[in-house]
Design an enzyme around this catalytic site. Structure first.
Site, mmCIF file in Angstrom:
data_model
loop_
_atom_site.group_PDB
_atom_site.id
_atom_site.type_symbol
_atom_site.label_atom_id
_atom_site.label_comp_id
_atom_site.label_asym_id
_atom_site.label_seq_id
_atom_site.Cartn_x
_atom_site.Cartn_y
_atom_site.Cartn_z
ATOM 1 N N SER A 97 0.888 -1.173 0.000
ATOM 2 C CA SER A 97 0.000 0.000 0.000
ATOM 3 C C SER A 97 0.921 1.216 0.000
ATOM 4 O O SER A 97 1.269 1.740 1.058
ATOM 5 C CB SER A 97 -0.901 0.010 1.236
ATOM 6 O OG SER A 97 -1.736 -1.114 1.238
ATOM 7 N N LYS A 172 -6.335 2.975 -2.884
ATOM 8 C CA LYS A 172 -6.152 2.180 -1.650
ATOM 9 C C LYS A 172 -6.063 3.093 -0.426
ATOM 10 O O LYS A 172 -6.630 2.794 0.626
ATOM 11 C CB LYS A 172 -4.888 1.326 -1.793
ATOM 12 C CG LYS A 172 -4.428 0.633 -0.528
ATOM 13 C CD LYS A 172 -5.369 -0.459 -0.085
ATOM 14 C CE LYS A 172 -4.938 -1.010 1.265
ATOM 15 N NZ LYS A 172 -5.898 -1.978 1.794
ATOM 16 N N LYS A 241 0.071 5.213 8.188
ATOM 17 C CA LYS A 241 0.747 5.535 6.923
ATOM 18 C C LYS A 241 -0.262 5.740 5.785
ATOM 19 O O LYS A 241 -0.163 6.693 5.010
ATOM 20 C CB LYS A 241 1.726 4.389 6.631
ATOM 21 C CG LYS A 241 2.392 4.372 5.280
ATOM 22 C CD LYS A 241 1.793 3.403 4.292
ATOM 23 C CE LYS A 241 1.636 1.980 4.770
ATOM 24 N NZ LYS A 241 1.047 1.063 3.817
HETATM 25 P P1 NDP Z 1 4.259 -6.604 7.989
HETATM 26 O O1 NDP Z 1 4.747 -5.512 8.863
HETATM 27 O O2 NDP Z 1 3.609 -7.808 8.588
HETATM 28 O O3 NDP Z 1 5.470 -7.147 7.053
HETATM 29 C C1 NDP Z 1 6.337 -6.246 6.417
HETATM 30 C C2 NDP Z 1 7.225 -7.015 5.451
HETATM 31 O O4 NDP Z 1 8.128 -6.063 4.861
HETATM 32 C C3 NDP Z 1 8.099 -8.075 6.116
HETATM 33 O O5 NDP Z 1 8.360 -9.100 5.196
HETATM 34 C C4 NDP Z 1 9.375 -7.274 6.425
HETATM 35 O O6 NDP Z 1 10.529 -8.092 6.534
HETATM 36 C C5 NDP Z 1 9.468 -6.446 5.176
HETATM 37 N N1 NDP Z 1 10.289 -5.246 5.389
HETATM 38 C C6 NDP Z 1 10.122 -4.288 6.328
HETATM 39 N N2 NDP Z 1 11.064 -3.336 6.181
HETATM 40 C C7 NDP Z 1 11.852 -3.710 5.146
HETATM 41 C C8 NDP Z 1 12.983 -3.157 4.520
HETATM 42 N N3 NDP Z 1 13.504 -1.983 4.929
HETATM 43 N N4 NDP Z 1 13.554 -3.816 3.483
HETATM 44 C C9 NDP Z 1 13.036 -4.987 3.062
HETATM 45 N N5 NDP Z 1 11.948 -5.577 3.617
HETATM 46 C C10 NDP Z 1 11.364 -4.934 4.641
HETATM 47 O O7 NDP Z 1 3.284 -5.889 6.926
HETATM 48 P P2 NDP Z 1 2.031 -6.517 6.167
HETATM 49 O O8 NDP Z 1 2.410 -7.778 5.490
HETATM 50 O O9 NDP Z 1 0.838 -6.462 7.050
HETATM 51 O O10 NDP Z 1 1.813 -5.351 5.074
HETATM 52 C C11 NDP Z 1 2.562 -5.256 3.864
HETATM 53 C C12 NDP Z 1 1.863 -4.209 2.993
HETATM 54 O O11 NDP Z 1 0.526 -4.654 2.719
HETATM 55 C C13 NDP Z 1 1.733 -2.846 3.682
HETATM 56 O O12 NDP Z 1 1.909 -1.814 2.742
HETATM 57 C C14 NDP Z 1 0.323 -2.855 4.219
HETATM 58 O O13 NDP Z 1 -0.192 -1.550 4.377
HETATM 59 C C15 NDP Z 1 -0.398 -3.666 3.152
HETATM 60 N N6 NDP Z 1 -1.633 -4.339 3.579
HETATM 61 C C16 NDP Z 1 -1.682 -5.108 4.715
HETATM 62 C C17 NDP Z 1 -2.882 -5.717 5.095
HETATM 63 C C18 NDP Z 1 -2.992 -6.573 6.318
HETATM 64 O O14 NDP Z 1 -4.135 -6.977 6.655
HETATM 65 N N7 NDP Z 1 -1.907 -6.912 7.010
HETATM 66 C C19 NDP Z 1 -4.113 -5.534 4.307
HETATM 67 C C20 NDP Z 1 -3.925 -4.779 3.084
HETATM 68 C C21 NDP Z 1 -2.739 -4.197 2.770
HETATM 69 P P3 NDP Z 1 11.021 -8.695 7.950
HETATM 70 O O15 NDP Z 1 10.404 -10.053 8.048
HETATM 71 O O16 NDP Z 1 12.485 -8.717 7.807
HETATM 72 O O17 NDP Z 1 10.555 -7.739 9.025
#
Ligand code: NDP
Length: 296
Positions: A97, A172, A241
Site C-alpha cells: 500500500s 487504496k 501511513k
Molecule cells: P508486515 O509488517 O507484517 O510485514 C512487512 C514485510 O516487509 C516483512 O516481510 C518485512 O521483513 C518487510 N520489510 C520491512 N522493512 C523492510 C525493509 N527496509 N527492506 C526490506 N523488507 C522490509 O506488513 P504486512 O504484510 O501487514 O503489510 C505489507 C503491505 O501490505 C503494507 O503496505 C500494508 O499496508 C499492506 N496491507 C496489509 C494488510 C494486512 O491486513 N496486514 C491488508 C492490506 C494491505 P522482515 O520479516 O524482515 O521484518
C-alpha cells in the site's frame, strides 16, 4: 510454468505468496529476515533467494509487498538490488500500500531498464489473502494490466484497472482512510452511548440494522472490540501511513479535506501512543482511555 518472485513475506505477503506454490508456478521468495523465508519455504517447492537481485533473476513477474513505497524504492539499487537482476521484459507488481509519487518515480526508473511496473495494492485482510479473495487495485498501462491478470488472479477475486501508475495506491489510501474514519467515529459514538447508559452490544445491534452501519460496525467491533480479542492482523502503524497518504493525495489535488487531515492527525497520535506492533482496531483503546469507558 510461470516464474514468480515474491519479496516481503509479512502478515499479508506470506498468505498471498502461498498461492504461487501451486503447480502452475515456479516460486522464488526473498525476505529481509531470512529465517522467515526459510520457514515459509519449508515443505513447499519454493526456492529462497539470498538477495533481491538473486530473486529477480529468471523471474517473469516480481511481486513486492513491503510496508511503504520507500522500502520498495530502496530495494532497487546496489549490487544486490532488484535492478541488478531484473531482465528486460520483466514486470514488477507492487502490492505494497504505497504512495503514488514514489511509484511514478519507480516506474520511470524501471522503464529505463525495459521493465514494466504496476501498483497493485490489495484489500481484504489476511483472511482474504488466505482465501484468495482479495480486491486488487491496479495502476499502470492497460496492456500491462491484461498481462498481470492471470498472476494477481492467484490471490485476488476483484481485479480492477484503476488508471495510470499511482492510481491503485491513491485509491487504496482513500479506502483505508474511510476505514480509519469508521473505526474512530464508531468508537467515539459507542463511548458516548455507553456514557448515556446504552451498552455497546445494544448500540451495535441497532446501528447494524440502521443507516449508520459499516464493515467496522458489522464485523470489526463485534468480533474484536466487544470480545476484547483485538487480534493483530493489520498494524496501526500501517493504517497511520495509509491515512497520511490519502491526506497527501487530497492536498496535492488542492481538495479541501479537513476530515482526512484530522483523521491523519488522530491516527498519528494513536500510533505514537500504542506503538509499532498494535493492531489498527486498537486505536479504540485510546478513545476508551480518553472517555473512561470500556466498549466490551
Ligand atoms: P508486515 O509488517 O507484517 O510485514 C512487512 C514485510 O516487509 C516483512 O516481510 C518485512 O521483513 C518487510 N520489510 C520491512 N522493512 C523492510 C525493509 N527496509 N527492506 C526490506 N523488507 C522490509 O506488513 P504486512 O504484510 O501487514 O503489510 C505489507 C503491505 O501490505 C503494507 O503496505 C500494508 O499496508 C499492506 N496491507 C496489509 C494488510 C494486512 O491486513 N496486514 C491488508 C492490506 C494491505 P522482515 O520479516 O524482515 O521484518
Amino acid at each position: 510454468m510461470t516464474a514468480i518472485s515474491f519479496l516481503g513475506l509479512g502478515a499479508i505477503g506470506a498468505p498471498m505468496a502461498r498461492h504461487f506454490t501451486a503447480p502452475a508456478f515456479e516460486l522464488t521468495v526473498w525476505n529481509r529476515t531470512r529465517a522467515r523465508a526459510d520457514a515459509f519455504a519449508r515443505g513447499t517447492p519454493a526456492r529462497v533467494a539470498a538477495t533481491p537481485a538473486d530473486a529477480a533473476r529468471g523471474a517473469a513477474f516480481v511481486i513486492t509487498c513491503l510496508p511503504t513505497s520507500r522500502e520498495v524504492e530502496a530495494l532497487l539499487d546496489g549490487p544486490d538490488g532488484l535492478l541488478a537482476g531484473l531482465a528486460r521484459g520483466t514486470t514488477l507488481i507492487d502490492c505494497t500500500s504505497g504512495d503514488p509519487a514514489t511509484s511514478r518515480r519507480i516506474a520511470a526508473r524501471l522503464a529505463e531498464h525495459g521493465v514494466d511496473f504496476m501498483d497493485a495494492p490489495v484489500s481484504g485482510g489476511v483472511s482474504g489473502a488466505e482465501q484468495g479473495t482479495l480486491t486488487v487495485m491496479c495502476g499502470g498501462d492497460a496492456e500491462v494490466f491484461a498481462r498481470i491478470r492471470p498472476v494477481i488472479d492467484a490471490f485476488g477475486e476483484k481485479l480492477v484497472h484503476c488508471g495510470p501508475v499511482g492510481a491503485g495506491h491513491a485509491l487504496k489510501s482513500v479506502n483505508n482512510a474511510l476505514l480509519a474514519v469508521h473505526v474512530w467515529s464508531t468508537a467515539e459514538g459507542l463511548a458516548a452511548l455507553a456514557r448515556a447508559g446504552v451498552s455497546p452490544a445494544v448500540a451495535l445491534e441497532v446501528i447494524n440494522a440502521s443507516s449508520g452501519r459499516s464493515n467496522t460496525s458489522q464485523n470489526l467491533f463485534p468480533e474484536r472490540v466487544l470480545t476484547r480479542a483485538f487480534p493483530r492482523t493489520f498494524r496501526l502503524a500501517l493504517l497511520d501511513k495509509d491515512v497520511g497518504i490519502a491526506a497527501q493525495v487530497a492536498r496535492e489535488g488542492r481538495v479541501p479535506s479537513p476530515l482526512l487531515q484530522l483523521t491523519s492527525e488522530l491516527f498519528g497520535i494513536a500510533h505514537r501512543a500504542l506503538g509499532e506492533e498494535a493492531d489498527h482496531v486498537e486505536a479504540v483503546r485510546l478513545i476508551e482511555q480518553w472517555a473512561g469507558v470500556e466498549l466490551g
